[in-house]
Design a protein around this motif. Sequence first.
Motif, PDB file in Angstrom:
ATOM      1  N   ASP A   1      11.075  32.918  99.718  1.00 40.04           N
ATOM      2  CA  ASP A   1      10.343  33.017  98.459  1.00 40.04           C
ATOM      3  C   ASP A   1      10.475  31.719  97.680  1.00 40.04           C
ATOM      4  O   ASP A   1      11.559  31.123  97.644  1.00 40.04           O
ATOM      5  CB  ASP A   1      10.904  34.153  97.586  1.00 40.04           C
ATOM      6  CG  ASP A   1      10.724  35.529  98.194  1.00 40.04           C
ATOM      7  OD1 ASP A   1       9.983  35.633  99.196  1.00 40.04           O
ATOM      8  OD2 ASP A   1      11.325  36.483  97.681  1.00 40.04           O
ATOM      9  N   VAL A   2       9.378  31.287  97.057  1.00 37.27           N
ATOM     10  CA  VAL A   2       9.409  30.206  96.076  1.00 37.27           C
ATOM     11  C   VAL A   2       8.920  30.808  94.773  1.00 37.27           C
ATOM     12  O   VAL A   2       7.749  31.169  94.647  1.00 37.27           O
ATOM     13  CB  VAL A   2       8.527  29.012  96.493  1.00 37.27           C
ATOM     14  CG1 VAL A   2       8.610  27.909  95.440  1.00 37.27           C
ATOM     15  CG2 VAL A   2       8.953  28.467  97.853  1.00 37.27           C
ATOM     16  N   HIS A   3       9.815  30.942  93.800  1.00 39.38           N
ATOM     17  CA  HIS A   3       9.489  31.601  92.550  1.00 39.38           C
ATOM     18  C   HIS A   3       8.769  30.651  91.596  1.00 39.38           C
ATOM     19  O   HIS A   3       8.850  29.425  91.736  1.00 39.38           O
ATOM     20  CB  HIS A   3      10.751  32.140  91.879  1.00 39.38           C
ATOM     21  CG  HIS A   3      11.478  33.150  92.701  1.00 39.38           C
ATOM     22  ND1 HIS A   3      12.783  32.991  93.108  1.00 39.38           N
ATOM     23  CD2 HIS A   3      11.070  34.334  93.228  1.00 39.38           C
ATOM     24  CE1 HIS A   3      13.156  34.030  93.829  1.00 39.38           C
ATOM     25  NE2 HIS A   3      12.132  34.856  93.915  1.00 39.38           N
ATOM     26  N   THR A   4       8.112  31.218  90.635  1.00 43.64           N
ATOM     27  CA  THR A   4       7.411  30.436  89.626  1.00 43.64           C
ATOM     28  C   THR A   4       8.402  29.567  88.857  1.00 43.64           C
ATOM     29  O   THR A   4       9.432  30.043  88.382  1.00 43.64           O
ATOM     30  CB  THR A   4       6.675  31.374  88.657  1.00 43.64           C
ATOM     31  OG1 THR A   4       5.766  32.192  89.399  1.00 43.64           O
ATOM     32  CG2 THR A   4       5.912  30.579  87.603  1.00 43.64           C
TER      33      THR A   4
ATOM     34  N   GLU B   1      15.920  36.545  88.133  1.00 35.36           N
ATOM     35  CA  GLU B   1      14.937  36.776  89.199  1.00 35.36           C
ATOM     36  C   GLU B   1      13.528  36.648  88.653  1.00 35.36           C
ATOM     37  O   GLU B   1      13.184  37.199  87.620  1.00 35.36           O
ATOM     38  CB  GLU B   1      15.140  38.166  89.804  1.00 35.36           C
ATOM     39  CG  GLU B   1      14.279  38.430  91.020  1.00 35.36           C
ATOM     40  CD  GLU B   1      14.676  37.607  92.223  1.00 35.36           C
ATOM     41  OE1 GLU B   1      13.895  37.568  93.180  1.00 35.36           O
ATOM     42  OE2 GLU B   1      15.753  37.001  92.223  1.00 35.36           O
ATOM     43  N   GLN B   2      12.703  35.891  89.346  1.00 34.30           N
ATOM     44  CA  GLN B   2      11.345  35.635  88.907  1.00 34.30           C
ATOM     45  C   GLN B   2      10.363  36.109  89.977  1.00 34.30           C
ATOM     46  O   GLN B   2      10.731  36.387  91.117  1.00 34.30           O
ATOM     47  CB  GLN B   2      11.150  34.129  88.667  1.00 34.30           C
ATOM     48  CG  GLN B   2      12.051  33.563  87.592  1.00 34.30           C
ATOM     49  CD  GLN B   2      12.087  32.054  87.671  1.00 34.30           C
ATOM     50  OE1 GLN B   2      12.536  31.471  88.640  1.00 34.30           O
ATOM     51  NE2 GLN B   2      11.596  31.413  86.628  1.00 34.30           N
TER      52      GLN B   2
ATOM     53  N   GLY C   1      16.879  36.903  96.612  1.00 36.39           N
ATOM     54  CA  GLY C   1      17.994  36.408  95.813  1.00 36.39           C
ATOM     55  C   GLY C   1      19.337  36.598  96.476  1.00 36.39           C
ATOM     56  O   GLY C   1      19.485  37.296  97.477  1.00 36.39           O
ATOM     57  N   GLY C   2      20.363  35.969  95.885  1.00 36.66           N
ATOM     58  CA  GLY C   2      21.718  36.105  96.392  1.00 36.66           C
ATOM     59  C   GLY C   2      22.030  35.114  97.492  1.00 36.66           C
ATOM     60  O   GLY C   2      21.142  34.489  98.081  1.00 36.66           O
TER      61      GLY C   2
END
Length: 329
Positions: free
Chosen positions: A35-38, A3-4, A316-317
Amino acid sequence: MVEQEAGLRAVDLATVFPGRLGRPAAVAVDRVNLDVHTGEIVALVGESGSGKTTLARTLLGLERPTRGRVRFDGRPLAYSMRALRAYRRRVQLVLQDPTGSLNPRHTVYEAVAEGLRIHYGTRPDEQELVADALAYAGLRPPERMFLRYPHELSGGQRQRVVIAGALVLEPEIIVADEPVASLDASVRGEILALLLRLRDELALSALVVTHDLGLAWNIADRVAVMYLGRIVEIGEVDTVLTAARHPYTQALLSVLPESPATTPTVLSGEPPDPARIPAGCRFHPRCPILESGRAERAGVAERCRTEDPPVLDGAGGHQVACHWAHAVS
Protein backbone atom coordinates in the motif's frame (compact mmCIF):
# COMPACT_ATOMS: atom_id res chain seq x y z
CA MET A 1 1.76 6.96 12.06
CA VAL A 2 -2.01 7.33 11.71
CA GLU A 3 -3.49 4.81 9.26
CA GLN A 4 -4.50 6.51 6.04
CA GLU A 5 -6.38 5.55 2.92
CA ALA A 6 -4.25 3.60 0.46
CA GLY A 7 -4.20 5.60 -2.76
CA LEU A 8 -2.20 2.95 -4.64
CA ARG A 9 -2.31 -0.72 -3.76
CA ALA A 10 -0.79 -3.94 -5.05
CA VAL A 11 -3.00 -6.93 -4.22
CA ASP A 12 -1.43 -10.40 -4.52
CA LEU A 13 0.51 -9.05 -7.48
CA ALA A 14 2.69 -11.29 -9.67
CA THR A 15 4.56 -10.51 -12.88
CA VAL A 16 6.07 -13.45 -14.75
CA PHE A 17 8.15 -13.25 -17.93
CA PRO A 18 8.14 -16.33 -20.22
CA GLY A 19 11.44 -18.15 -20.58
CA ARG A 20 13.31 -18.19 -23.87
CA LEU A 21 15.45 -20.85 -25.51
CA GLY A 22 14.34 -23.50 -23.02
CA ARG A 23 14.89 -21.39 -19.91
CA PRO A 24 12.20 -21.46 -17.21
CA ALA A 25 9.91 -18.47 -16.72
CA ALA A 26 11.25 -15.63 -14.60
CA VAL A 27 9.03 -14.74 -11.65
CA ALA A 28 10.06 -11.10 -11.29
CA VAL A 29 7.26 -10.18 -8.85
CA ASP A 30 5.74 -12.93 -6.72
CA ARG A 31 2.47 -12.33 -4.80
CA VAL A 32 3.25 -8.85 -3.52
CA ASN A 33 0.92 -6.80 -1.36
CA LEU A 34 1.88 -3.16 -0.93
CA ASP A 35 0.00 0.00 0.00
CA VAL A 36 1.05 3.59 -0.69
CA HIS A 37 -1.10 5.86 1.45
CA THR A 38 -2.12 9.40 0.65
CA GLY A 39 0.66 11.84 1.54
CA GLU A 40 3.12 9.04 2.30
CA ILE A 41 6.60 8.19 0.97
CA VAL A 42 7.33 4.47 0.75
CA ALA A 43 10.85 3.28 -0.06
CA LEU A 44 11.09 0.00 -1.99
CA VAL A 45 14.57 -1.38 -1.27
CA GLY A 46 16.57 -4.34 -2.57
CA GLU A 47 19.56 -5.49 -4.58
CA SER A 48 19.63 -5.40 -8.37
CA GLY A 49 17.49 -8.27 -9.60
CA SER A 50 15.18 -8.25 -6.59
CA GLY A 51 12.17 -7.25 -8.75
CA LYS A 52 11.62 -3.75 -7.44
CA THR A 53 11.75 -2.00 -10.83
CA THR A 54 9.38 -4.59 -12.34
CA LEU A 55 7.01 -4.05 -9.42
CA ALA A 56 7.14 -0.28 -10.04
CA ARG A 57 6.47 -0.77 -13.76
CA THR A 58 3.54 -3.06 -12.97
CA LEU A 59 2.08 -0.48 -10.57
CA LEU A 60 2.38 2.12 -13.33
CA GLY A 61 0.54 -0.10 -15.81
CA LEU A 62 3.64 -0.48 -17.99
CA GLU A 63 3.60 -4.24 -17.32
CA ARG A 64 0.38 -6.21 -17.04
CA PRO A 65 0.33 -8.49 -13.99
CA THR A 66 0.17 -12.24 -14.45
CA ARG A 67 -1.76 -12.55 -11.22
CA GLY A 68 -3.47 -10.21 -8.77
CA ARG A 69 -4.33 -6.60 -9.47
CA VAL A 70 -3.35 -2.98 -9.03
CA ARG A 71 -5.93 -0.80 -7.26
CA PHE A 72 -5.95 2.99 -7.41
CA ASP A 73 -8.34 5.30 -5.61
CA GLY A 74 -10.33 2.27 -4.45
CA ARG A 75 -10.85 0.76 -7.91
CA PRO A 76 -9.02 -1.90 -9.95
CA LEU A 77 -6.74 -0.52 -12.65
CA ALA A 78 -8.21 -0.99 -16.14
CA TYR A 79 -5.86 -1.61 -19.06
CA SER A 80 -7.68 0.03 -21.94
CA MET A 81 -5.72 2.80 -23.64
CA ARG A 82 -8.18 5.40 -22.40
CA ALA A 83 -8.09 4.18 -18.80
CA LEU A 84 -4.28 4.03 -18.71
CA ARG A 85 -4.04 7.51 -20.19
CA ALA A 86 -6.26 8.90 -17.42
CA TYR A 87 -4.37 6.88 -14.79
CA ARG A 88 -0.98 8.23 -15.88
CA ARG A 89 -2.14 11.78 -15.40
CA ARG A 90 -2.55 10.94 -11.74
CA VAL A 91 0.39 8.56 -11.23
CA GLN A 92 3.62 9.85 -12.74
CA LEU A 93 7.05 8.25 -13.27
CA VAL A 94 10.36 9.93 -12.45
CA LEU A 95 13.27 8.03 -13.97
CA GLN A 96 16.79 7.48 -12.65
CA ASP A 97 18.77 9.16 -15.44
CA PRO A 98 17.61 12.72 -16.12
CA THR A 99 19.95 13.01 -19.11
CA GLY A 100 18.32 10.04 -20.80
CA SER A 101 14.83 11.26 -19.85
CA LEU A 102 15.23 14.63 -21.58
CA ASN A 103 15.32 15.15 -25.34
CA PRO A 104 18.53 17.12 -26.00
CA ARG A 105 16.77 19.03 -28.81
CA HIS A 106 13.93 20.23 -26.58
CA THR A 107 14.13 23.28 -24.37
CA VAL A 108 13.23 23.06 -20.70
CA TYR A 109 9.86 24.63 -21.51
CA GLU A 110 9.11 22.04 -24.19
CA ALA A 111 10.20 19.19 -21.91
CA VAL A 112 7.88 20.25 -19.11
CA ALA A 113 4.98 21.17 -21.42
CA GLU A 114 5.13 17.84 -23.29
CA GLY A 115 2.94 15.99 -20.79
CA LEU A 116 0.35 18.75 -20.83
CA ARG A 117 0.16 18.67 -24.60
CA ILE A 118 -0.14 14.88 -24.70
CA HIS A 119 -2.97 14.78 -22.19
CA TYR A 120 -4.77 18.08 -22.77
CA GLY A 121 -3.66 19.47 -26.13
CA THR A 122 -3.21 23.25 -26.31
CA ARG A 123 -4.17 25.07 -23.12
CA PRO A 124 -4.33 28.86 -22.71
CA ASP A 125 -2.71 28.55 -19.25
CA GLU A 126 0.14 26.32 -20.43
CA GLN A 127 2.89 28.86 -19.73
CA GLU A 128 1.57 29.50 -16.23
CA LEU A 129 1.38 25.78 -15.44
CA VAL A 130 4.91 25.15 -16.72
CA ALA A 131 6.25 28.08 -14.68
CA ASP A 132 4.47 26.84 -11.55
CA ALA A 133 5.85 23.30 -11.99
CA LEU A 134 9.41 24.57 -12.45
CA ALA A 135 9.06 26.81 -9.40
CA TYR A 136 7.76 23.92 -7.28
CA ALA A 137 10.70 21.85 -8.46
CA GLY A 138 13.06 24.55 -7.18
CA LEU A 139 14.02 26.21 -10.48
CA ARG A 140 13.45 29.90 -9.80
CA PRO A 141 12.78 32.23 -11.47
CA PRO A 142 11.22 29.67 -13.83
CA GLU A 143 11.08 31.99 -16.85
CA ARG A 144 14.88 32.02 -16.95
CA MET A 145 14.85 28.27 -17.58
CA PHE A 146 12.33 28.23 -20.44
CA LEU A 147 14.78 28.49 -23.35
CA ARG A 148 17.66 26.52 -21.89
CA TYR A 149 18.64 23.07 -23.19
CA PRO A 150 19.54 20.01 -21.11
CA HIS A 151 23.27 20.26 -21.91
CA GLU A 152 23.28 23.73 -20.34
CA LEU A 153 22.06 22.40 -16.99
CA SER A 154 23.74 20.66 -14.09
CA GLY A 155 22.72 17.11 -13.15
CA GLY A 156 20.61 18.39 -10.27
CA GLN A 157 18.88 20.93 -12.49
CA ARG A 158 18.09 18.24 -15.07
CA GLN A 159 16.55 16.04 -12.38
CA ARG A 160 14.45 19.01 -11.22
CA VAL A 161 13.23 19.50 -14.80
CA VAL A 162 12.20 15.82 -14.92
CA ILE A 163 10.34 16.24 -11.63
CA ALA A 164 8.68 19.42 -12.97
CA GLY A 165 7.55 17.44 -16.02
CA ALA A 166 5.74 15.09 -13.63
CA LEU A 167 4.36 17.85 -11.40
CA VAL A 168 2.85 19.84 -14.27
CA LEU A 169 0.07 17.26 -14.54
CA GLU A 170 -0.72 17.66 -10.82
CA PRO A 171 -0.40 13.94 -10.03
CA GLU A 172 -1.41 12.39 -6.74
CA ILE A 173 1.43 9.86 -6.70
CA ILE A 174 4.89 9.76 -8.22
CA VAL A 175 6.96 6.61 -8.69
CA ALA A 176 10.63 7.56 -8.57
CA ASP A 177 13.08 4.90 -9.78
CA GLU A 178 16.48 5.57 -8.17
CA PRO A 179 15.85 9.34 -8.34
CA VAL A 180 19.29 10.38 -7.05
CA ALA A 181 21.50 7.45 -8.09
CA SER A 182 23.19 9.36 -10.93
CA LEU A 183 23.72 12.59 -8.98
CA ASP A 184 26.70 13.88 -7.04
CA ALA A 185 26.50 13.54 -3.28
CA SER A 186 26.23 17.31 -2.89
CA VAL A 187 23.03 17.35 -4.99
CA ARG A 188 21.37 14.22 -3.60
CA GLY A 189 20.27 15.94 -0.41
CA GLU A 190 18.67 18.79 -2.34
CA ILE A 191 16.53 16.42 -4.43
CA LEU A 192 15.53 14.38 -1.37
CA ALA A 193 14.58 17.59 0.45
CA LEU A 194 12.50 18.56 -2.59
CA LEU A 195 10.56 15.27 -2.49
CA LEU A 196 9.87 15.79 1.22
CA ARG A 197 8.67 19.35 0.56
CA LEU A 198 6.35 18.13 -2.20
CA ARG A 199 4.86 15.59 0.20
CA ASP A 200 4.33 18.20 2.90
CA GLU A 201 3.04 21.05 0.69
CA LEU A 202 1.11 19.14 -1.98
CA ALA A 203 0.20 15.96 -0.04
CA LEU A 204 1.99 14.13 -2.86
CA SER A 205 2.54 10.42 -2.30
CA ALA A 206 5.67 8.71 -3.60
CA LEU A 207 7.03 5.22 -4.12
CA VAL A 208 10.81 5.60 -4.20
CA VAL A 209 12.66 2.63 -5.69
CA THR A 210 16.23 2.38 -4.43
CA HIS A 211 19.03 -0.02 -3.54
CA ASP A 212 20.18 2.39 -0.82
CA LEU A 213 18.77 1.88 2.68
CA GLY A 214 20.52 5.07 3.75
CA LEU A 215 18.35 7.02 1.29
CA ALA A 216 15.27 5.29 2.66
CA TRP A 217 16.24 6.34 6.16
CA ASN A 218 16.41 9.99 5.10
CA ILE A 219 13.19 10.24 3.11
CA ALA A 220 10.67 7.46 3.73
CA ASP A 221 7.75 7.08 6.11
CA ARG A 222 7.71 3.33 5.52
CA VAL A 223 10.15 0.93 3.91
CA ALA A 224 9.50 -2.33 2.07
CA VAL A 225 12.48 -4.66 1.59
CA MET A 226 12.27 -6.86 -1.50
CA TYR A 227 14.17 -10.06 -2.25
CA LEU A 228 13.71 -12.29 -5.29
CA GLY A 229 10.27 -10.96 -6.18
CA ARG A 230 8.80 -10.98 -2.68
CA ILE A 231 8.58 -8.32 0.05
CA VAL A 232 10.36 -9.90 3.02
CA GLU A 233 10.10 -7.06 5.56
CA ILE A 234 7.94 -3.95 5.77
CA GLY A 235 7.12 -1.32 8.34
CA GLU A 236 7.70 2.22 9.49
CA VAL A 237 11.18 3.29 8.49
CA ASP A 238 12.55 3.95 11.99
CA THR A 239 11.27 0.61 13.25
CA VAL A 240 12.61 -1.46 10.35
CA LEU A 241 15.99 0.24 10.13
CA THR A 242 16.72 0.31 13.86
CA ALA A 243 15.26 -3.12 14.67
CA ALA A 244 15.46 -5.10 11.44
CA ARG A 245 14.24 -8.67 11.88
CA HIS A 246 14.95 -10.28 8.51
CA PRO A 247 18.54 -11.45 7.96
CA TYR A 248 18.53 -9.91 4.48
CA THR A 249 17.56 -6.48 5.84
CA GLN A 250 20.21 -6.86 8.54
CA ALA A 251 22.83 -7.63 5.88
CA LEU A 252 21.86 -4.58 3.81
CA LEU A 253 22.04 -2.37 6.91
CA SER A 254 25.42 -3.73 7.99
CA VAL A 255 27.23 -1.99 5.12
CA LEU A 256 25.91 1.51 5.92
CA PRO A 257 28.49 3.89 7.44
CA GLU A 258 26.19 4.61 10.39
CA SER A 259 25.56 0.90 11.06
CA PRO A 260 26.37 -0.32 14.59
CA ALA A 261 27.60 -3.60 13.09
CA THR A 262 31.33 -4.04 13.68
CA THR A 263 31.84 -5.85 10.37
CA PRO A 264 29.66 -5.89 7.23
CA THR A 265 27.71 -9.07 6.55
CA VAL A 266 28.87 -10.61 3.27
CA LEU A 267 26.15 -12.73 1.73
CA SER A 268 27.29 -16.09 0.38
CA GLY A 269 25.92 -18.01 -2.57
CA GLU A 270 24.69 -16.86 -5.94
CA PRO A 271 22.81 -13.59 -6.55
CA PRO A 272 19.05 -14.04 -6.94
CA ASP A 273 17.78 -15.59 -10.18
CA PRO A 274 14.03 -15.07 -10.71
CA ALA A 275 13.97 -18.07 -13.04
CA ARG A 276 15.23 -20.38 -10.28
CA ILE A 277 13.47 -19.59 -7.02
CA PRO A 278 14.61 -22.13 -4.41
CA ALA A 279 12.25 -24.25 -2.33
CA GLY A 280 11.46 -23.11 1.18
CA CYS A 281 12.46 -19.60 2.15
CA ARG A 282 13.85 -18.02 -1.01
CA PHE A 283 16.68 -16.42 0.98
CA HIS A 284 17.85 -19.60 2.71
CA PRO A 285 20.75 -20.46 0.30
CA ARG A 286 22.43 -17.16 1.27
CA CYS A 287 21.14 -16.77 4.82
CA PRO A 288 23.84 -16.11 7.44
CA ILE A 289 21.43 -17.17 10.20
CA LEU A 290 21.03 -20.62 8.65
CA GLU A 291 24.74 -20.87 7.80
CA SER A 292 25.82 -19.98 11.35
CA GLY A 293 23.62 -22.62 12.98
CA ARG A 294 21.35 -20.13 14.74
CA ALA A 295 18.32 -21.34 12.76
CA GLU A 296 19.13 -24.90 13.82
CA ARG A 297 19.34 -23.87 17.48
CA ALA A 298 16.00 -22.09 17.14
CA GLY A 299 14.47 -25.28 15.72
CA VAL A 300 13.50 -23.83 12.33
CA ALA A 301 16.34 -24.88 9.99
CA GLU A 302 14.28 -27.53 8.23
CA ARG A 303 11.37 -25.12 7.79
CA CYS A 304 13.78 -22.58 6.28
CA ARG A 305 14.84 -25.14 3.67
CA THR A 306 11.40 -26.52 2.84
CA GLU A 307 8.58 -24.13 3.86
CA ASP A 308 7.89 -20.81 2.13
CA PRO A 309 7.13 -18.11 4.74
CA PRO A 310 3.67 -16.52 4.54
CA VAL A 311 3.16 -13.60 2.13
CA LEU A 312 3.06 -10.26 3.95
CA ASP A 313 -0.18 -8.30 3.71
CA GLY A 314 1.58 -4.99 2.95
CA ALA A 315 -0.55 -2.91 5.32
CA GLY A 316 0.39 -1.34 8.66
CA GLY A 317 2.71 -2.63 11.35
CA HIS A 318 6.18 -4.19 11.26
CA GLN A 319 5.95 -7.45 9.30
CA VAL A 320 8.63 -9.97 8.40
CA ALA A 321 8.64 -13.14 6.28
CA CYS A 322 11.21 -15.20 8.19
CA HIS A 323 10.83 -18.43 10.19
CA TRP A 324 13.79 -17.61 12.44
CA ALA A 325 12.61 -14.06 13.21
CA HIS A 326 9.23 -15.36 14.35
CA ALA A 327 10.84 -18.19 16.37
CA VAL A 328 13.08 -15.87 18.40
CA SER A 329 10.65 -12.94 18.79
